[in-house]
Scaffold this motif. Structure first.
Motif, short mmCIF file in Angstrom:
data_model
loop_
_atom_site.label_atom_id
_atom_site.label_comp_id
_atom_site.label_asym_id
_atom_site.label_seq_id
_atom_site.Cartn_x
_atom_site.Cartn_y
_atom_site.Cartn_z
N ASN A 63 17.79 48.57 38.71
CA ASN A 63 17.15 48.07 39.92
C ASN A 63 18.22 47.66 40.93
O ASN A 63 19.40 47.55 40.60
N VAL A 64 17.79 47.42 42.16
CA VAL A 64 18.68 47.17 43.29
C VAL A 64 18.29 45.84 43.95
O VAL A 64 17.12 45.47 43.98
N TYR A 65 19.30 45.14 44.49
CA TYR A 65 19.05 43.93 45.28
C TYR A 65 18.98 44.33 46.76
O TYR A 65 20.01 44.68 47.35
N PRO A 66 17.80 44.31 47.38
CA PRO A 66 17.68 44.75 48.78
C PRO A 66 18.57 43.97 49.73
O PRO A 66 19.08 44.52 50.71
N ASP A 67 18.77 42.66 49.45
CA ASP A 67 19.65 41.82 50.27
C ASP A 67 20.73 41.25 49.36
O ASP A 67 20.53 40.23 48.69
N PRO A 68 21.89 41.91 49.29
CA PRO A 68 22.94 41.49 48.34
C PRO A 68 23.45 40.07 48.57
O PRO A 68 24.03 39.48 47.66
N CYS A 69 23.22 39.52 49.75
CA CYS A 69 23.66 38.16 50.05
C CYS A 69 22.60 37.13 49.64
O CYS A 69 22.87 35.93 49.66
N ARG A 70 21.44 37.58 49.27
CA ARG A 70 20.35 36.67 48.91
C ARG A 70 19.80 37.04 47.54
O ARG A 70 18.64 37.39 47.38
N THR A 71 20.67 36.95 46.55
CA THR A 71 20.26 37.36 45.21
C THR A 71 19.22 36.42 44.62
O THR A 71 18.51 36.79 43.68
N ASP A 73 16.57 35.81 45.89
CA ASP A 73 15.28 36.45 46.14
C ASP A 73 14.93 37.47 45.06
O ASP A 73 13.82 37.98 45.03
N GLY A 74 15.92 37.78 44.22
CA GLY A 74 15.69 38.70 43.11
C GLY A 74 15.85 40.15 43.48
O GLY A 74 16.00 40.51 44.66
N PRO A 75 15.79 41.04 42.49
CA PRO A 75 15.90 42.47 42.75
C PRO A 75 14.61 43.01 43.37
O PRO A 75 13.61 42.30 43.50
N GLN A 76 14.66 44.27 43.75
CA GLN A 76 13.52 44.92 44.41
C GLN A 76 12.27 44.83 43.55
O GLN A 76 12.31 45.02 42.34
N SER A 77 11.15 44.54 44.20
CA SER A 77 9.87 44.44 43.50
C SER A 77 8.80 45.16 44.33
O SER A 77 8.59 44.82 45.49
N PRO A 78 8.13 46.19 43.75
CA PRO A 78 8.36 46.73 42.41
C PRO A 78 9.73 47.39 42.30
O PRO A 78 10.35 47.70 43.33
#
Length: 195
Positions: A63-71, A73-78
């Motif tokens: 999975n990918v973190y859409p905002d790498p500076c705001r981890t 917020d968690g990885p992409q969902s779904p």
């Protein structure tokens, strides 16, 4: 067999157990094995300056973190879809990252997609987590991919290798110290075989 860690004499190695397929590659002098685990193979060439290493990483991305500076917020969902294009689209859409053109590139006889990623994020002023920007999670026991402020420019290749979506990460793109490393990494990639 590729050692789990340590300095690598300039030889041809095989990572036989990390993926559903063996990976064979030839490594020049000066490179080290950092991690050889399920779904991840990481090699690097060290320097005396902290965080200035050149890296070559083979990874199965979950999975990918859409905002790498705001981890937080968690990885992409779904989670990102299973295809090569799904992962390419997710990584070329990261917040505050600029993606270069996506091109067709063959590695080890496998056709894939390659592109550059740039960022100018000041992790301190942007109040990012200390030091690192989280890009993706690995499907194995590894921590995934994390960038530092000293690695603002990277290159990524993504391909479907016998049914497994594989990402290859390269960060030897800084001038002038890593200019030769770019050539060495390309030489390594030219020797890669997926068996």
């Amino acid at each position: 067999r590729l050692p789990l860690s340590g300095l690598l004499p300039p030889l041809t190695y095989q990572a036989a157990d990390s993926f559903d397929f063996p990976v064979t590659l030839t490594v020049p002098a000066g490179w080290r094995s950092y991690s050889v685990t399920t779904n991840t193979v990481a090699l690097f060439k060290p320097y005396t300056t902290p965080y200035s290493e050149s890296w070559l990483i083979f990874d199965v991305v979950s999975n990918v973190y859409p905002d790498p500076c705001r981890t937080e917020d968690g990885p992409q969902s779904p989670p990102v879809g299973p295809g090569v294009d799904d992962l390419v689209n997710a990584l070329t859409s990261l917040v505050d990252f600029q993606a270069g053109p996506v091109t067709d590139v063959i590695v080890g006889g496998i056709a894939g997609k390659a592109f550059d990623l740039d960022n100018s994020i000041d992790t301190l002023s942007a109040s990012c987590p200390p030091e690192f920007l989280s890009i993706w999670d690995s499907a194995g026991p590894g921590d995934g991919l994390h960038l530092t402020g000293t690695a603002p420019h990277v290159r990524i290749w993504i391909g479907d290798v016998y049914g497994t979506r594989l990402a290859i990460f390269v960060n030897a793109l800084e001038e002038p110290v890593q200019r030769d490393d770019r050539q060495e990494i390309q030489q390594i990639l030219d020797t890669v075989r997926f068996e």
